[in-house]
Scaffold this motif. Structure first.
Motif, PDB file in Angstrom:
ATOM      1  N   TRP A 204       0.795  -1.226   0.000  1.00 52.13           N
ATOM      2  CA  TRP A 204       0.000   0.000   0.000  1.00 52.13           C
ATOM      3  C   TRP A 204       0.828   1.276   0.000  1.00 52.13           C
ATOM      4  CZ3 TRP A 204      -0.103   3.483   4.031  1.00 52.13           C
ATOM      5  CH2 TRP A 204       0.209   3.020   5.306  1.00 52.13           C
ATOM      6  N   GLN A 207       2.010   1.745  -3.633  1.00 49.32           N
ATOM      7  CA  GLN A 207       0.900   2.179  -4.495  1.00 49.32           C
ATOM      8  C   GLN A 207       0.636   3.669  -4.329  1.00 49.32           C
ATOM      9  OE1 GLN A 207      -2.828   0.070  -4.626  1.00 49.32           O
ATOM     10  NE2 GLN A 207      -1.781  -1.878  -4.468  1.00 49.32           N
ATOM     11  N   LEU A 208       0.777   4.092  -3.090  1.00 45.59           N
ATOM     12  CA  LEU A 208       0.443   5.479  -2.764  1.00 45.59           C
ATOM     13  C   LEU A 208       1.585   6.448  -3.073  1.00 45.59           C
ATOM     14  CD1 LEU A 208      -1.937   6.956  -1.576  1.00 45.59           C
ATOM     15  CD2 LEU A 208      -1.055   6.520   0.700  1.00 45.59           C
ATOM     16  N   LEU A 213       0.512   5.223 -10.352  1.00 48.47           N
ATOM     17  CA  LEU A 213      -0.560   5.686 -11.251  1.00 48.47           C
ATOM     18  C   LEU A 213      -0.569   7.199 -11.477  1.00 48.47           C
ATOM     19  CD1 LEU A 213      -3.477   3.404 -10.034  1.00 48.47           C
ATOM     20  CD2 LEU A 213      -2.384   3.351 -12.258  1.00 48.47           C
ATOM     21  N   TYR A 214       0.309   7.894 -10.801  1.00 52.18           N
ATOM     22  CA  TYR A 214       0.384   9.346 -11.016  1.00 52.18           C
ATOM     23  C   TYR A 214       1.818   9.809 -10.727  1.00 52.18           C
ATOM     24  CZ  TYR A 214      -0.772   8.523  -6.100  1.00 52.18           C
ATOM     25  OH  TYR A 214      -0.824   7.994  -4.840  1.00 52.18           O
ATOM     26  N   PRO A 215       2.224  10.897 -11.380  1.00 57.42           N
ATOM     27  CA  PRO A 215       3.580  11.397 -11.099  1.00 57.42           C
ATOM     28  C   PRO A 215       3.663  11.943  -9.680  1.00 57.42           C
ATOM     29  CG  PRO A 215       2.441  12.824 -12.664  1.00 57.42           C
ATOM     30  CD  PRO A 215       1.541  11.673 -12.417  1.00 57.42           C
ATOM     31  N   LEU A 218       2.310  15.329  -8.008  1.00 55.02           N
ATOM     32  CA  LEU A 218       0.941  15.601  -7.528  1.00 55.02           C
ATOM     33  C   LEU A 218       0.825  15.504  -6.010  1.00 55.02           C
ATOM     34  CD1 LEU A 218      -1.339  13.777 -10.151  1.00 55.02           C
ATOM     35  CD2 LEU A 218      -0.979  16.214  -9.891  1.00 55.02           C
ATOM     36  N   LEU A 219       1.798  14.827  -5.396  1.00 56.12           N
ATOM     37  CA  LEU A 219       1.745  14.683  -3.928  1.00 56.12           C
ATOM     38  C   LEU A 219       2.141  16.001  -3.274  1.00 56.12           C
ATOM     39  CD1 LEU A 219       3.536  11.247  -3.320  1.00 56.12           C
ATOM     40  CD2 LEU A 219       1.101  11.692  -3.172  1.00 56.12           C
ATOM     41  N   PRO A 220       1.559  16.317  -2.116  1.00 58.32           N
ATOM     42  CA  PRO A 220       2.023  17.504  -1.395  1.00 58.32           C
ATOM     43  C   PRO A 220       3.477  17.299  -0.940  1.00 58.32           C
ATOM     44  CG  PRO A 220       0.359  16.302  -0.124  1.00 58.32           C
ATOM     45  CD  PRO A 220       0.450  15.635  -1.449  1.00 58.32           C
ATOM     46  N   LEU A 223       4.566  14.912   1.763  1.00 54.14           N
ATOM     47  CA  LEU A 223       4.378  13.467   1.576  1.00 54.14           C
ATOM     48  C   LEU A 223       5.387  12.855   0.606  1.00 54.14           C
ATOM     49  CD1 LEU A 223       0.534  12.723   1.322  1.00 54.14           C
ATOM     50  CD2 LEU A 223       2.145  11.840   2.983  1.00 54.14           C
TER      51      LEU A 223
END
Lengths: 292, 292
Positions: A204, A207-208, A213-215, A218-220, A223
């Motif tokens: 998990w 995955q996160l 699934l995303y570059p 996009l995460l703050p 994180l």
């Protein structure tokens, strides 16, 4: 044939010379044994591949409603389908390979064969090496099937000698770094028997935070650092840059990813082996190797 | 203890419960205790629930809201995917849990032991599914809580919409559990049917449009027709209409979904019970209740 008690004792006490079989041959023997067992479940194999392909098909449809802006900003080619197929295939590959090592130990415990194997002259390290090598070999099969399905659905891979060489190097580092995690998971399963937290957390968290699934852009910011702890983050970024952009080993980003993967292996491997030895010795002392 | 005392102990007629409900409760209680025995596993499962919702939140940041709204599902991909992700776990539980649990009992050699007790086997089989239902309930509540209150997904949770959601949800469980009974009956006899159920669940999840609007399937008429053969497609469509668009029970589409699910349930439940009974009787006749 009538055997007297003395004959039986003599027979059991007979010292059959062993040796001559090196660790490498033993590891190969484990791979062949597991392959033979695996091959008997042909229907399972086919259906398992088919089910993993449904993931690829799902993201084919998801890609139809996605805008590639975030990918362009992260430095990848503007193609979410290729981005997601590489992400899902590689994540699935390492997760199944890592988790199946714990599963293999559970299987031996469940069948009552764990103690039998370990009471032979085969060391646990050789057993682990053989088991994990087999899992990664078989996992490659699923990886190629997913990528093949992706190609059928229109993913665009940039394949030239430079990118292929870089993919080869990164794949070796990907496998080596995740074998290290697999050993940690195996150590946990020896003690806990079920619900291996290493494998779950790995699943998990990657995955996160590994950008499956995303570059990662996009995460703050607060994180983003979590993803830096996982070799999958560097492997995925490197593999995508090679396969989507055609970058090679001379690219600064690929060099950075390669060095970070090597550093991960050098730092975590000794800890992983030490932790495994502790867990193995403690389980043996408790006489719980065969328990499940 | 001497011999007569032991014999006397065996001869004592213990009072046994003939109430099917109490037997069901006992099996559910046993399943619950086993589930709670693996606390670390439960915690990890909860964390991975949280992670999957957050992951779809970030995937949603890449979605073009105009593309999604063109399919008629509003502009929030998080709300769209949330309903699919929250309920698809139940789909897996309905289809795979019972057959998996029965195989577990067979492998553990306990199905034969249970079969010779005066328990109502139907209650036993229903009780076996309880664990999957409980885990899925935790997942469902966790996904909605994190999605709605943590990430701000806009879903309509009014008394009216919840009432219609529950009707659709129960019909989804009944129709899909009936398919699970068919699968369990077949697997009991042929032992190795797990991959078939697995692929059925994976294909079902893909064709029902858990992660993408089904309108995109129009480009592939064969897949669109195939998707209409699964009850989950109608359940998901109805639940999304209720929770995302705020449709009432009088909405024509919702009514159609309820009607189709009702027909599925009426046809599949008798078939499922018959197949389960057939499978159980056959392994008893053939004496294979402990073979795997």
């Amino acid at each position: 044939m009538d055997l007297k008690v003395e004959d039986i004792v003599k027979y059991l006490a007979e010292n059959i010379p062993r040796g001559g079989v090196g660790p490498f041959e033993k590891a190969v023997a484990f791979i062949i044994r597991d392959f033979k067992i695996w091959w008997t479940y042909k229907l399972w194999i086919t259906l398992d591949i088919l089910s993993s392909l449904t993931f690829v098909a799902t993201y084919y449809f998801v890609s139809m409603i996605i805008t590639p802006q975030a990918l362009i900003e992260a430095g990848y080619a503007a193609d979410f389908l290729t981005f997601s197929v590489i992400g899902i295939s590689v994540q699935h590959y390492v997760f199944t390979s890592v988790s199946s090592l714990s599963d293999a130990i559970r299987e031996e415990q469940w069948n009552g064969t764990m103690e039998t194997i370990l009471s032979s002259t085969t060391s646990f390290r050789v057993f682990l090496l053989g088991e994990s090598a087999f899992r990664f070999i078989i996992g490659s099969y699923f990886l190629l099937a997913s990528l093949g399905m992706g190609v059928l659905l229109g993913i665009r891979l940039v394949l030239n000698p430079t990118s292929i060489l870089a993919v080869f190097v990164l794949t070796i580092l990907l496998v080596a770094s995740h074998m290290v995690i697999g050993v940690l998971g195996a150590a946990m399963i020896l003690k806990l028997k079920q619900g291996d937290p290493i494998v779950w957390a790995f699943s998990w968290l990657t995955q996160l935070f590994s950008g499956v699934l995303y570059p990662l852009g996009l995460l703050p910011d607060w994180l983003k650092w979590v993803g830096n702890a996982f070799p999958l983050t560097y492997s995925l970024d490197g593999l995508r840059r090679c396969l989507m952009n055609g970058e090679g080993l001379d690219s600064p980003m690929i060099i950075g990813n390669t060095l970070k993967l090597i550093l991960f292996i050098v730092v975590v491997l000794p800890f992983s082996l030490w932790f495994f030895k502790k867990s193995y010795d403690s389980t043996r002392r408790e006489g719980a190797l065969g328990q499940y | 203890m001497n011999q007569p005392e032991i014999l006397q102990l065996f001869r004592v007629e213990e009072k046994r419960s003939k109430s099917s409900l109490r037997q069901l409760f006992a099996v559910v209680w046993a399943q619950l205790k086993m589930m709670l025995a693996y606390k670390s596993w439960l915690v990890m499962d909860l964390l991975s629930t949280l992670a999957s919702v957050v992951m779809y939140y970030f995937v949603g940041l890449q979605v073009d809201p105009h593309q999604l709204s063109r399919s008629g599902w509003g502009t929030s991909y998080l709300a769209f995917s949330l309903v699919g992700v929250a309920t698809s776990n139940y789909l897996w539980a309905c289809l795979t849990r019972l057959s998996h649990s029965i195989q577990h009992e067979i492998r553990g050699g306990t199905l034969e032991t249970i079969a010779v007790t005066p328990i109502n086997m139907l209650m036993f089989f229903i009780g076996l599914t309880a664990r999957g239902y409980l885990v899925s309930l935790i997942y469902l509540v966790g996904v909605f809580t994190v999605g709605v209150y943590g990430l701000g997904a806009k879903l309509s949770f009014t008394p009216q919409s919840l009432f219609v959601f529950i009707i659709l949800f129960v019909l989804m469980l009944v129709s899909n559990q009936a398919l699970g009974l068919v699968a369990a009956g077949i697997i009991m006899v042929y032992k190795r049917g797990d991959p078939l159920v697995f692929i059925l669940a994976a294909v079902n999840e893909f064709l029902a449009g858990v992660l993408y609007p089904l309108e995109l399937l129009k480009r592939f008429p064969a897949l669109q027709v195939l998707s209409m053969l699964f009850p989950y497609t109608y359940a998901l469509d109805g639940m999304r209409r209720v929770l995302i668009l705020g449709a009432s029970v009088f909405d024509v589409n919702v009514l159609t979904d309820i009607l189709v699910l009702g027909v599925f349930s009426m046809l599949l439940v008798p078939l499922g019970l018959k197949m389960l009974g057939w499978g159980y009787d056959r392994i008893r006749r053939e004496g294979t209740t402990s073979s795997y």
